[in-house]
Scaffold this motif. Structure first.
Motif, PDB file in Angstrom:
ATOM      1  N   CYS A   1       0.841  -1.208   0.000  1.00  0.00           N
ATOM      2  CA  CYS A   1       0.000   0.000   0.000  1.00  0.00           C
ATOM      3  C   CYS A   1       0.877   1.261   0.000  1.00  0.00           C
ATOM      4  O   CYS A   1       1.998   1.255   0.502  1.00  0.00           O
ATOM      5  CB  CYS A   1      -0.912   0.008   1.229  1.00  0.00           C
ATOM      6  N   LYS A   2       0.332   2.339  -0.547  1.00  0.00           N
ATOM      7  CA  LYS A   2       1.083   3.592  -0.631  1.00  0.00           C
ATOM      8  C   LYS A   2       1.414   4.147   0.753  1.00  0.00           C
ATOM      9  O   LYS A   2       2.491   4.689   0.968  1.00  0.00           O
ATOM     10  CB  LYS A   2       0.283   4.631  -1.418  1.00  0.00           C
ATOM     11  N   THR A   3       0.468   4.056   1.682  1.00  0.00           N
ATOM     12  CA  THR A   3       0.660   4.624   3.014  1.00  0.00           C
ATOM     13  C   THR A   3       0.129   3.660   4.072  1.00  0.00           C
ATOM     14  O   THR A   3      -0.643   2.745   3.772  1.00  0.00           O
ATOM     15  CB  THR A   3      -0.089   5.969   3.158  1.00  0.00           C
ATOM     16  N   THR A   4       0.533   3.901   5.307  1.00  0.00           N
ATOM     17  CA  THR A   4       0.012   3.083   6.401  1.00  0.00           C
ATOM     18  C   THR A   4      -1.477   3.343   6.623  1.00  0.00           C
ATOM     19  O   THR A   4      -2.203   2.440   7.067  1.00  0.00           O
ATOM     20  CB  THR A   4       0.776   3.373   7.706  1.00  0.00           C
ATOM     21  N   LYS A   5      -1.936   4.540   6.308  1.00  0.00           N
ATOM     22  CA  LYS A   5      -3.365   4.831   6.443  1.00  0.00           C
ATOM     23  C   LYS A   5      -4.174   3.961   5.490  1.00  0.00           C
ATOM     24  O   LYS A   5      -5.215   3.399   5.865  1.00  0.00           O
ATOM     25  CB  LYS A   5      -3.634   6.312   6.166  1.00  0.00           C
ATOM     26  N   ILE A   6      -3.706   3.833   4.261  1.00  0.00           N
ATOM     27  CA  ILE A   6      -4.394   2.972   3.290  1.00  0.00           C
ATOM     28  C   ILE A   6      -4.387   1.531   3.782  1.00  0.00           C
ATOM     29  O   ILE A   6      -5.387   0.803   3.642  1.00  0.00           O
ATOM     30  CB  ILE A   6      -3.735   3.087   1.906  1.00  0.00           C
ATOM     31  N   THR A   7      -3.279   1.103   4.373  1.00  0.00           N
ATOM     32  CA  THR A   7      -3.202  -0.252   4.914  1.00  0.00           C
ATOM     33  C   THR A   7      -4.300  -0.490   5.933  1.00  0.00           C
ATOM     34  O   THR A   7      -5.032  -1.488   5.877  1.00  0.00           O
ATOM     35  CB  THR A   7      -1.833  -0.491   5.578  1.00  0.00           C
ATOM     36  N   ARG A   8      -4.435   0.431   6.882  1.00  0.00           N
ATOM     37  CA  ARG A   8      -5.438   0.263   7.936  1.00  0.00           C
ATOM     38  C   ARG A   8      -6.859   0.295   7.387  1.00  0.00           C
ATOM     39  O   ARG A   8      -7.682  -0.570   7.705  1.00  0.00           O
ATOM     40  CB  ARG A   8      -5.274   1.367   8.991  1.00  0.00           C
ATOM     41  N   VAL A   9      -7.152   1.280   6.559  1.00  0.00           N
ATOM     42  CA  VAL A   9      -8.527   1.434   6.062  1.00  0.00           C
ATOM     43  C   VAL A   9      -8.908   0.286   5.135  1.00  0.00           C
ATOM     44  O   VAL A   9      -9.994  -0.291   5.245  1.00  0.00           O
ATOM     45  CB  VAL A   9      -8.683   2.794   5.348  1.00  0.00           C
ATOM     46  N   ALA A  10      -8.013  -0.069   4.198  1.00  0.00           N
ATOM     47  CA  ALA A  10      -8.312  -1.153   3.259  1.00  0.00           C
ATOM     48  C   ALA A  10      -8.509  -2.480   3.993  1.00  0.00           C
ATOM     49  O   ALA A  10      -9.404  -3.261   3.654  1.00  0.00           O
ATOM     50  CB  ALA A  10      -7.185  -1.280   2.227  1.00  0.00           C
ATOM     51  N   THR A  11      -7.687  -2.723   5.011  1.00  0.00           N
ATOM     52  CA  THR A  11      -7.829  -3.953   5.783  1.00  0.00           C
ATOM     53  C   THR A  11      -9.153  -3.989   6.531  1.00  0.00           C
ATOM     54  O   THR A  11      -9.837  -5.023   6.577  1.00  0.00           O
ATOM     55  CB  THR A  11      -6.674  -4.102   6.783  1.00  0.00           C
ATOM     56  N   THR A  12      -9.538  -2.869   7.110  1.00  0.00           N
ATOM     57  CA  THR A  12     -10.800  -2.809   7.851  1.00  0.00           C
ATOM     58  C   THR A  12     -11.982  -3.108   6.939  1.00  0.00           C
ATOM     59  O   THR A  12     -12.873  -3.909   7.284  1.00  0.00           O
ATOM     60  CB  THR A  12     -10.978  -1.421   8.495  1.00  0.00           C
ATOM     61  N   PHE A  13     -12.010  -2.496   5.756  1.00  0.00           N
ATOM     62  CA  PHE A  13     -13.102  -2.772   4.806  1.00  0.00           C
ATOM     63  C   PHE A  13     -13.035  -4.218   4.307  1.00  0.00           C
ATOM     64  O   PHE A  13     -14.060  -4.875   4.118  1.00  0.00           O
ATOM     65  CB  PHE A  13     -13.031  -1.803   3.626  1.00  0.00           C
TER      66      PHE A  13
END
Length: 537
Positions: A251-263
């Motif tokens: 993922c581009k950022t850690t924020k994307i990692t967290r949000v994409a994983t949650t969804f």
């Protein structure tokens, strides 16, 4: 045996479509082939692709077939795997992956090798290797069962073809090809599963009132210890699985990692609904009213094939074929993930970091590709030959790698001595505890042991806690002995105290030269400082 020609043609079209998507993505990747591109798709995945590939990695053939099987055999309260694995992925994506992502890890094993040394860190690859290979074998076996029922062809042929397609596009394109095919596979999986179960539910042979009192299931208090053990195994044992982190690090950022994983976790739970309903339908069906010619009522040994049976005997042929496509998509999405994960760790952490630190980019890529092929071949052979050997490997991830990963991230005093001792003791205790499915007798019998049922005590969890205690206890003890001079530093064979001193000096270099030119030493110190701050969060 009469081959179902229309169904066969349809599934060939599906396989060709997946193959073309993978090849096109692979050629796109090949134009700028680097290790970063092959391993992590250049860390350039946005929210949408990240969501698709993380979800498809979790929802494999074993996931959907296993959910249907457990619902038919034991009811809702005993169908622990979907919720357990989903929680596992959520914890990994929200807590563990961002920590390693900020430390610029390529694989989870980078953290082990940085702290414990290349060779000892590489030794921890063994449980991961077993988990990837045998899990791949299990899901390929699930596909073989499904295809054999619906298409009336050899399950061996189906396993070989599916593995071949997944391995080839992974071989050519690495994570880029896997990510793009995951999108197609997840869409096919979702459409196929949600299309199939309403048709099956309205088949004349299905009467849901037959299971109105049993579909929820019940918990036997005598199995409470083993149930707790299994639940914790599912939730915590999946956390150290490298196959998750390969997508999360891309993922581009850690924020994307967290949000994409949650969804992705939410959607994984949604995708269990059709599989669970299909399991209930299979239990509620009067199989005498179908073309099924086996034993009725179904013996529990047939519940592992309940999903393909419902597709084949309770759905119209076109719907059954689409459902088969969903199973095939689920299998390939997990197969490509596992073989790429194994290949990446071997090429990066074993071949390059341990044996060939000066290996060129081209050499590393070819080692990765060869590892992908070998992993695919081994998993295919095991899928044809055996069906239960992968069970022990989930245990190894839980009792060995979960404590190791947790300590390397958040227990700063942990060192190589504690890691190695915990690794050895955990393996010895687990093997001594026995495994009936593999014919291993129990030499070590925990409380509540039953000669018929085996270990009823949560022995896996106890072993995991012992592993934690050994890592922390031995690490603190050896640090104290060497630092206080009780043991001379010449006996520090793993140079743990020296490494700690070097880390401290590098951090001091950053602090004492805040305005100076950034040297390589300062770059390393900055990365180290960021990593240690992350561990303290």
């Amino acid at each position: 045996m009469v081959v179902n020609i229309p169904a066969l043609i349809s599934i060939i079209i599906f396989y060709v479509a997946i193959f073309i998507v993978g090849i096109v993505a692979g050629r796109k990747s090949a134009r700028k082939t680097t290790t970063d591109e092959m391993y992590l798709a250049s860390r350039n995945k946005g929210m949408c692709i990240a969501f698709f590939t993380i979800t498809a990695t979790m929802v494999g053939g074993g996931y959907i077939n296993g959910t249907a099987e457990m619902m038919a055999a034991s009811g809702l309260v005993n169908s622990l795997a979907p919720v357990g694995y989903s929680l596992s992925m959520l914890i990994a994506g929200v807590m563990y992956a961002p920590t390693m992502r900020r430390n610029n890890c390529v694989t989870a094993f980078d953290m082990y090798q940085r702290k414990y040394g290349r060779r000892v860190g590489g030794l921890l690859f063994f449980p991961q290797l077993c988990g990837d290979i045998f899990w791949t074998a299990a899901i390929l076996s699930a596909l073989g069962t499904t295809v054999a029922l619906i298409l009336d062809i050899s399950d061996t042929l189906a396993i070989i073809v599916s593995a071949f397609v997944a391995v080839i596009y992974t071989f050519l394109g690495g994570l880029v090809a896997v990510a793009y095919t995951d999108v197609i596979q997840l869409l096919c999986m979702t459409f196929g599963l949600f299309l199939a179960f309403p048709f099956a539910m309205h088949h004349p042979a299905v009467d849901l009132s037959r299971v109105s009192d049993t579909w929820i299931g019940h918990l036997d208090t005598r199995d409470l210890g083993s149930d707790i053990d299994t639940w914790l195994l599912l939730v915590l044992g999946g956390i150290p699985w490298q196959v998750y982190y390969q997508r999360m690090f891309a993922c581009k950022t850690t924020k994307i990692t967290r949000v994409a994983t949650t969804f992705a976790v939410g959607f994984c739970v949604v995708l269990t609904i059709p599989s669970a309903v299909i399991g209930v339908i299979g239990k509620a069906a009067d199989w005498n009213q179908t073309s099924y010619e086996g034993l009725v009522p179904l013996p529990k040994s047939k519940y592992n094939a309940i999903l393909p049976m419902v597709l084949n005997y309770l759905c119209p042929l076109p719907v059954a074929v689409i459902g088969l496509g969903a199973v095939a998509a689920a299998v390939m999405s997990s197969t490509d993930s596992c073989v790429l994960s194994t290949g990446t760790v071997f090429a990066k952490n074993i071949y390059t970091d341990v044996f060939r630190q000066q290996a060129s980019v081209r050499e590393q890529i070819w080692v990765l590709r060869i590892a992908i092929v070998i992993t695919g071949i081994i998993a295919t052979v095991l899928a044809i030959a055996v069906t239960t050997i992968y069970v022990l490997c989930s245990d190894l991830l839980y009792i060995v790698l979960f404590p190791q990963l947790t300590c390397v991230l958040w227990f700063r005093p942990s060192n190589t001595y504690g890691s190695l001792m915990a690794y050895i003791f955990a393996l010895v205790i687990r093997v001594a505890s026995g495994e009936p499915l593999l014919g291993i007798p129990a030499a070590l019998k925990f409380p509540m042991y039953d000669d018929t049922l085996g270990q009823q005590f949560p022995f896996r969890t106890v072993t995991m806690l012992i592993s934690f205690a050994i890592i922390t206890g031995v690490s603190v003890l050896t640090n104290c002995l060497f630092k206080r001079g009780i043991l001379p530093l010449k006996y520090d064979v793993f140079r743990c105290i020296e490494k700690e001193s070097v880390r401290f000096e590098k951090m001091q270099d950053v602090m004492n030269n805040p305005q100076g030119e950034m040297t390589q030493n300062k770059q390393e110190a900055t990365a180290l400082k960021n990593g240690e701050e992350t561990q303290m969060l």
